[in-house]
Scaffold this motif. Sequence first.
Motif, PDB file in Angstrom:
ATOM      1  N   ALA A   1       0.812  -1.218   0.000  1.00  0.00           N
ATOM      2  CA  ALA A   1       0.000   0.000   0.000  1.00  0.00           C
ATOM      3  C   ALA A   1       0.843   1.264   0.000  1.00  0.00           C
ATOM      4  O   ALA A   1       0.291   2.368   0.122  1.00  0.00           O
ATOM      5  N   GLY A   2       2.165   1.110  -0.097  1.00  0.00           N
ATOM      6  CA  GLY A   2       3.022   2.284  -0.168  1.00  0.00           C
ATOM      7  C   GLY A   2       3.845   2.543   1.061  1.00  0.00           C
ATOM      8  O   GLY A   2       4.515   3.576   1.151  1.00  0.00           O
ATOM      9  N   GLY A   3       3.830   1.645   2.010  1.00  0.00           N
ATOM     10  CA  GLY A   3       4.654   1.835   3.195  1.00  0.00           C
ATOM     11  C   GLY A   3       6.126   1.593   2.911  1.00  0.00           C
ATOM     12  O   GLY A   3       6.509   1.022   1.890  1.00  0.00           O
ATOM     13  N   ASN A   4       6.967   2.042   3.800  1.00  0.00           N
ATOM     14  CA  ASN A   4       8.414   1.900   3.639  1.00  0.00           C
ATOM     15  C   ASN A   4       8.967   0.868   4.617  1.00  0.00           C
ATOM     16  O   ASN A   4       9.861   1.145   5.399  1.00  0.00           O
ATOM     17  N   ALA A   5       8.384  -0.317   4.606  1.00  0.00           N
ATOM     18  CA  ALA A   5       8.778  -1.356   5.566  1.00  0.00           C
ATOM     19  C   ALA A   5       9.362  -2.569   4.859  1.00  0.00           C
ATOM     20  O   ALA A   5       9.183  -3.695   5.300  1.00  0.00           O
ATOM     21  N   PHE A   6      10.080  -2.354   3.737  1.00  0.00           N
ATOM     22  CA  PHE A   6      10.586  -3.504   2.993  1.00  0.00           C
ATOM     23  C   PHE A   6      11.620  -4.281   3.807  1.00  0.00           C
ATOM     24  O   PHE A   6      11.626  -5.521   3.785  1.00  0.00           O
ATOM     25  N   GLU A   7      12.499  -3.584   4.505  1.00  0.00           N
ATOM     26  CA  GLU A   7      13.484  -4.285   5.323  1.00  0.00           C
ATOM     27  C   GLU A   7      12.789  -5.104   6.408  1.00  0.00           C
ATOM     28  O   GLU A   7      13.223  -6.224   6.714  1.00  0.00           O
ATOM     29  N   ASP A   8      11.710  -4.580   6.960  1.00  0.00           N
ATOM     30  CA  ASP A   8      10.957  -5.336   7.952  1.00  0.00           C
ATOM     31  C   ASP A   8      10.307  -6.568   7.335  1.00  0.00           C
ATOM     32  O   ASP A   8      10.240  -7.628   7.968  1.00  0.00           O
TER      33      ASP A   8
END
Length: 351
Positions: free
Chosen positions: A309-316
């Motif tokens: 949805a556009g969050g910046n949690a790829f590393e998570d």
Amino acid sequence: DVRSSLFYEVKAIWYALYLIEQERQITAENIKIMHSLETIAVNRFKSGATSGGVSPTPTGKETLMPIATGGKGMTSIASSGQMDPGGAGQEMAMGNNTNSAGKSELVDVLRTQMAILELENELHLLVDSKRVLVAHFNTLLNRAVDTEVEIANALQAPPLPIPVAQFPDSIVANNPILSMLEEEERALFAKKKVNHKMSFPKVGVGVQYGILQPRDGNTNPRNGRDMVMPTVSINLPIWRKKYHAAVQEAEFQRVAVTEEQREMHNTLLVSYEKALRDFEDAERRTGLFKKQTGLAEQALRILIVSYGAGGNAFEDVMEMQLRLLNYRLGLMNAVVDQNVAVAMLERLMGR
């Protein structure tokens, strides 16, 4: 003891085959998930590059920059337009088309591709390792090395075959090595008694019987009567030191076997404690990894939806996916360790 050892080895290798097969399936599923994450990252990069200031060229022509997708083909992304005589094309180079968010999403794509390559390499290694274990398993059963081995789809955690308090007595009573040493000790004790009695004088009492044929013309009243003669013999041992040394030798051998029996008894009890510890530890880890796997699956679903949805949690997302993989593998290892521990306990009892 050889039979029990063989049974244990067959069980242990079969459990190892089950574990490798489960690891292969989990790794293959994880590769599919990573491909899904790669698709999400590529779509985010494409949308980020489009909204980051890509201007249409006068001719409408576009130059495409390919991005590898883990062996699944190439993804084409619009990067720059045709240069105009006034140098406006230089401003539309790739470095000026993507903002900092787009660069971050490109890194996300590359991270997923690296993770996929690592997982694919692990998958190939698991396949090769399984082939070696299959060959070993078949040789134990005197079969062709390439014979297919049937592996269960699911393995349950087994209970202990007997109550914990009965294990020490059962091991001492049924272990074949201890039984062998006990019989050897009794044989040496009997040998000592025999050597001791060999030093005694030997007295023999017997009867000799002879059959006599009657002779013609012999008027002796005993003519033709069979002969019966009692005998007495006495054997006096002269070399008593030889028999005394034999008695001492048998006693030393008996003491050595007794000490060996005590050492084996202690070794078996230590092995029992270790196997019981492994069983209880595997039982605790089974419950732990079941709970952690459920929590990690919920967290991963939330993170993937947030990132899509556009969050910046790829590393998570990557970290949680790795944790979930480790939890699932840990659960499989715990179940297998529990089964191997039970097999070891049965082996100590001579089953």
